[in-house]
Design an enzyme around this catalytic site. Structure first.
Site, PDB file in Angstrom:
ATOM      1  CG  LEU A  44      29.154 -70.163  70.743  1.00  0.00           C
ATOM      2  CD1 LEU A  44      27.741 -70.455  70.232  1.00  0.00           C
ATOM      3  CD2 LEU A  44      29.091 -69.316  72.011  1.00  0.00           C
ATOM      4  CG  HIS A  48      29.708 -70.635  75.316  1.00  0.00           C
ATOM      5  ND1 HIS A  48      30.957 -70.852  74.795  1.00  0.00           N
ATOM      6  CD2 HIS A  48      29.802 -69.523  76.082  1.00  0.00           C
ATOM      7  CE1 HIS A  48      31.783 -69.910  75.221  1.00  0.00           C
ATOM      8  NE2 HIS A  48      31.114 -69.090  76.010  1.00  0.00           N
ATOM      9  CD  GLN A  72      34.047 -59.026  79.039  1.00  0.00           C
ATOM     10  OE1 GLN A  72      32.908 -58.664  78.729  1.00  0.00           O
ATOM     11  NE2 GLN A  72      34.266 -60.214  79.586  1.00  0.00           N
ATOM     12  CG  ASP A 162      33.514 -66.675  83.808  1.00  0.00           C
ATOM     13  OD1 ASP A 162      34.718 -66.403  83.884  1.00  0.00           O
ATOM     14  OD2 ASP A 162      33.009 -67.217  82.809  1.00  0.00           O
ATOM     15  CB  SER A 198      36.551 -69.014  74.444  1.00  0.00           C
ATOM     16  OG  SER A 198      35.160 -69.152  74.601  1.00  0.00           O
ATOM     17  NE  ARG A 199      41.319 -65.221  78.024  1.00  0.00           N
ATOM     18  CZ  ARG A 199      40.232 -64.598  78.475  1.00  0.00           C
ATOM     19  NH1 ARG A 199      39.307 -65.288  79.102  1.00  0.00           N
ATOM     20  NH2 ARG A 199      40.078 -63.301  78.299  1.00  0.00           N
TER      21      ARG A 199
HETATM   22  O1  PAF Z   1      31.340 -64.538  80.283  1.00  0.00           O
HETATM   23  C1  PAF Z   1      31.453 -63.945  79.190  1.00  0.00           C
HETATM   24  O2  PAF Z   1      31.607 -64.558  78.137  1.00  0.00           O
HETATM   25  C2  PAF Z   1      31.401 -62.421  79.173  1.00  0.00           C
HETATM   26  O3  PAF Z   1      32.003 -61.879  80.297  1.00  0.00           O
HETATM   27  C3  PAF Z   1      29.970 -61.864  78.994  1.00  0.00           C
HETATM   28  C4  PAF Z   1      29.084 -62.220  80.186  1.00  0.00           C
HETATM   29  C5  PAF Z   1      29.357 -62.430  77.721  1.00  0.00           C
HETATM   30  C6  PAF Z   1      30.029 -60.354  78.889  1.00  0.00           C
HETATM   31  O4  PAF Z   1      30.793 -59.946  77.798  1.00  0.00           O
END
Ligand code: PAF
Length: 312
Positions: A44, A48, A72, A162, A198-199
């Site tokens: 986080l 977030h 994903q 995103d 986070s990256r």
């Molecule tokens: O945005 C993210 O962190 C991820 O794509 C999510 C929405 C938590 C789904 O894993």
């Protein structure tokens, strides 16, 4: 207030199974309390935390999910390197206002025999879908649908960083008649402009400096648009030039219609400018919404009035 100890946090807030999550939320639901969900993959950061605080201010109960979703990730190395720090995440999320932390195992989310996936067609062919392959958004859509079914929130909160993911989630929630409102909140940035991610923790100091080229390219295009440039070709060329002067070659730079993600030739209405680039082997994305407004006579125009980057 005395600081929350990790053991207190863990005892009071973390649930690992769908059954525990449902039983935690059942009483709240029966008494009509509003439930907000902030889905995350952990690690986080302030982006977030701003979602969690926003949910806290608007919902009576706030659930934060911490789940690094293997489905994903299109690259195994990206999944393996993805930062994981659950102890810190739990303390940060509780501090920001989370009532329940849902941190399931991979087997809890994808038990043996799991065979269903959710695919949003069309929107996912472009930008991130084209660059990362169809499994990325299939993985996102499937896990988000599952999280929404597990927690059954009234509202779910996502970051506009995103932007394509937000569109995909809004689409699936509408198409599947999920009784949830999807809210997107502005990108949170470091003081120097880098979008929080986070990256970012994986960038070395030199890469951290080069990563600024993404927000610099968005700013440059915003300036040109404010000055009246409307040609997508010229705007995109300026973004490429800014990136290349920092030694960054993007995976894509695109100026698209913000709801359909169709490329545009001219900036005549609201548009999304989206960039993805690898800095070393860290993949970053960023975007800005451009909003042209009717030009006022130059004597009455304030700097930045003609066009604004709303999610800077
Ligand atoms: O945005 C993210 O962190 C991820 O794509 C999510 C929405 C938590 C789904 O894993």
């Amino acid at each position: 207030m005395s600081p929350i100890t990790p053991s207190e946090v863990a005892r009071t807030s973390v649930v690992r199974t769908v059954a525990e999550l449902r039983s935690r939320l059942a009483a709240h639901r029966r008494t009509g309390l509003t439930i907000g969900l902030v889905p995350t993959m952990g690690a986080l950061h302030e982006g977030h935390l701003s979602l969690i605080r926003h949910a806290r201010a608007r919902c009576e109960r706030v659930v934060v999910s911490l789940f690094v979703n293997p489905a994903q990730f299109n690259e195994r190395s990206d999944l393996e390197r993805y930062p994981r720090r659950e102890r810190d995440d739990v303390a940060l999320a509780v501090e920001a206002g989370a009532d329940v932390l849902f941190a399931p195992s991979v087997e809890e989310v994808y038990p043996p025999g799991f065979a269903t996936s959710v695919e949003v067609l069309g929107l996912t062919d472009r930008l991130e879908g084209a660059a990362r392959g169809s499994e990325h958004f299939r993985g996102v859509a499937t896990v988000v649908t599952k999280l929404l079914c597990m927690a059954m929130p009234d509202v779910a909160y996502f970051g506009q960083k995103d932007a394509q993911q937000v569109l995909v989630i809004r689409r699936l929630a509408a198409d599947l008649n999920l009784p949830v409102r999807i809210e997107a909140l502005p990108t949170v940035r470091e003081p120097d402009g880098l979008a929080m991610s986070s990256r970012n923790a994986l960038l070395d100091p030199d890469q951290r400096v080069r990563a600024l080229a993404l927000s610099a390219a968005l700013d440059r295009v915003g300036e040109l648009a404010t000055a009246g440039e409307r040609s997508a070709e010229a705007l995109l060329a300026a973004a490429h030039a800014t990136l290349s002067s920092a030694g960054v070659s993007p995976e894509y730079v695109a100026l698209v219609e913000p709801d359909t993600l169709e490329p545009i030739d001219r900036l005549t209405g609201e548009a999304l400018l989206a960039i993805a680039a690898r800095i070393g082997d860290v993949r970053l994305i960023d975007n800005a919404t451009l909003r042209p407004t009717p030009a006022a006579p130059s004597s009455q125009r304030l700097p930045g009035e003609t066009i604004t980057r709303c999610n800077a």
